[in-house]
Design a protein around this motif. Structure first.
Motif, PDB file in Angstrom:
ATOM      1  N   VAL A   1       0.781  -1.181   0.145  1.00 51.03           N
ATOM      2  CA  VAL A   1      -0.036  -0.015  -0.099  1.00 51.03           C
ATOM      3  C   VAL A   1       0.890   1.311   0.023  1.00 51.03           C
ATOM      4  O   VAL A   1       2.011   1.386   0.707  1.00 51.03           O
ATOM      5  CB  VAL A   1      -1.049   0.120   1.269  1.00 51.03           C
ATOM      6  N   THR A   2       0.525   2.167  -0.698  1.00 51.39           N
ATOM      7  CA  THR A   2       1.278   3.666  -0.909  1.00 51.39           C
ATOM      8  C   THR A   2       0.389   4.745  -0.707  1.00 51.39           C
ATOM      9  O   THR A   2      -0.814   4.832  -1.106  1.00 51.39           O
ATOM     10  CB  THR A   2       1.926   3.547  -2.198  1.00 51.39           C
ATOM     11  N   TRP A   3       0.977   5.656   0.038  1.00 49.16           N
ATOM     12  CA  TRP A   3       0.000   7.102   0.218  1.00 49.16           C
ATOM     13  C   TRP A   3       0.977   8.196   0.133  1.00 49.16           C
ATOM     14  O   TRP A   3       2.183   8.208   0.693  1.00 49.16           O
ATOM     15  CB  TRP A   3      -0.392   7.114   1.770  1.00 49.16           C
ATOM     16  N   PRO A   4       0.700   9.130  -0.696  1.00 51.44           N
ATOM     17  CA  PRO A   4       1.526  10.261  -0.773  1.00 51.44           C
ATOM     18  C   PRO A   4       1.258  11.237   0.622  1.00 51.44           C
ATOM     19  O   PRO A   4       0.161  10.947   1.064  1.00 51.44           O
ATOM     20  CB  PRO A   4       0.864  11.295  -1.657  1.00 51.44           C
ATOM     21  N   ARG A   5       2.139  11.824   1.089  1.00 53.56           N
ATOM     22  CA  ARG A   5       2.027  12.580   2.134  1.00 53.56           C
ATOM     23  C   ARG A   5       2.434  14.237   1.987  1.00 53.56           C
ATOM     24  O   ARG A   5       2.694  14.448   0.932  1.00 53.56           O
ATOM     25  CB  ARG A   5       3.228  12.125   3.459  1.00 53.56           C
ATOM     26  N   PRO A   6       2.127  14.990   2.861  1.00 52.22           N
ATOM     27  CA  PRO A   6       2.472  16.373   2.437  1.00 52.22           C
ATOM     28  C   PRO A   6       3.717  16.723   2.246  1.00 52.22           C
ATOM     29  O   PRO A   6       4.887  16.187   2.721  1.00 52.22           O
ATOM     30  CB  PRO A   6       2.096  17.047   3.832  1.00 52.22           C
ATOM     31  N   CYS A   7       3.971  17.579   1.199  1.00 49.65           N
ATOM     32  CA  CYS A   7       5.285  17.739   0.507  1.00 49.65           C
ATOM     33  C   CYS A   7       6.061  18.680   1.728  1.00 49.65           C
ATOM     34  O   CYS A   7       5.528  19.214   2.751  1.00 49.65           O
ATOM     35  CB  CYS A   7       5.229  18.702  -0.515  1.00 49.65           C
ATOM     36  N   LYS A   8       7.355  18.643   1.761  1.00 49.09           N
ATOM     37  CA  LYS A   8       8.419  19.168   2.623  1.00 49.09           C
ATOM     38  C   LYS A   8       9.172  19.980   1.862  1.00 49.09           C
ATOM     39  O   LYS A   8      10.316  19.415   1.429  1.00 49.09           O
ATOM     40  CB  LYS A   8       8.948  18.183   3.450  1.00 49.09           C
ATOM     41  N   GLY A   9       9.040  21.335   1.732  1.00 45.29           N
ATOM     42  CA  GLY A   9       9.798  22.125   0.888  1.00 45.29           C
ATOM     43  C   GLY A   9       9.823  21.648  -0.811  1.00 45.29           C
ATOM     44  O   GLY A   9       8.527  21.437  -1.111  1.00 45.29           O
TER      45      GLY A   9
END
Length: 248
Positions: A79-87
């Motif tokens: 399973v994969t999930w994008p997470r909030p960007c960091k810079g």
């Protein structure tokens, strides 16, 4: 409908396993790349489309937390999930679960967007497509951002030339191959008798066909059960650095 996650089921084939019949680190990395790309395709963002628009995702960091490495013929759910960007980095998680739903491997990954022709980096906001991002779970921790540091005074343990079978369509060594290099330079008895608990790798500068890499590998001073591995390119610049920790 928003697809904030993507999952697939796989049965681990024998050729992806090591002498202990467990999945090789390099093949964990390959599945991370594959499921991440398949999620983008499910969102309509095929690699070819992004390439034509001047975008390509490049993997820069991976941090693995391993409860158990799966064995040959074992059925898994990835399973994969994008997470909030960091810079400038696009963050993404990938988890591997066994048939009973137990998490085997938790991966935290960081990617950057680049122009495939000029190699100029893009900010995530420049991508003309929306990638839906769900809320991070409670206590979520992104991958460690501190760069791995080579122990002072460490000399090369050997050299590794980049061959045709190492490179991918970007004409650089594929990210998964670096993990094979790490394992090739670790003591055989260590890999044969110990379980891997954590693995962290930082991709710094790409290796191209014909490059002769100086590879460094040694126990990390002052850190129990932990080894450093890294490599320099022919011009002396760093190629990658990694840390691998074994269970007690």
């Amino acid at each position: 409908m928003e697809k904030t996650s993507f999952e697939k089921k796989i049965q681990l084939p024998y050729p992806e396993c090591d002498i202990r019949n467990r999945i090789k680190l390099s093949n964990v990395m390959r599945h991370i790349q594959e499921v991440s790309g398949e999620h983008l395709e499910a969102l309509g963002l095929h690699h070819t489309l992004l390439w034509e628009e001047g975008f390509v995702y490049l993997l820069t960091r991976v941090e693995l937390h391993i409860a158990r490495l799966p064995s040959a013929l074992e059925e898994m759910r990835v399973v994969t999930w994008p997470r909030p960007c960091k810079g400038a980095q696009s963050m993404r998680d990938v988890s591997f679960y066994d048939a009973a739903g137990r998490e085997l491997i938790a991966a935290r990954t960081a990617w950057v967007l680049a122009d495939p022709h000029t190699h100029r980096l893009h900010r995530p906001s420049e991508l003309p497509h929306e990638i839906p991002i769900g809320p991070a779970p409670e206590g979520y921790r992104p991958p460690v951002q501190d760069r791995v540091r080579r122990p002072e005074g460490l000399g090369p343990a050997g050299w590794r030339e980049v061959r045709y079978s190492d490179i991918d369509c970007n004409l650089h060594m594929n990210n998964a191959v670096y993990s094979d290099i790490v394992c090739d330079f670790l003591p055989f008895d260590l890999l044969q008798g110990r379980e891997i608990a954590e693995y962290r790798i930082h991709f710094i500068k790409e290796a191209a066909l014909g490059d002769r890499l100086a590879v460094y590998c040694a126990p990390l001073p002052g850190v129990e059960n932990t080894w450093y591995a890294g490599a320099d390119r022919p011009d002396g610049s760093a190629c990658f650095e990694a840390v691998i920790r074994f269970q007690n």
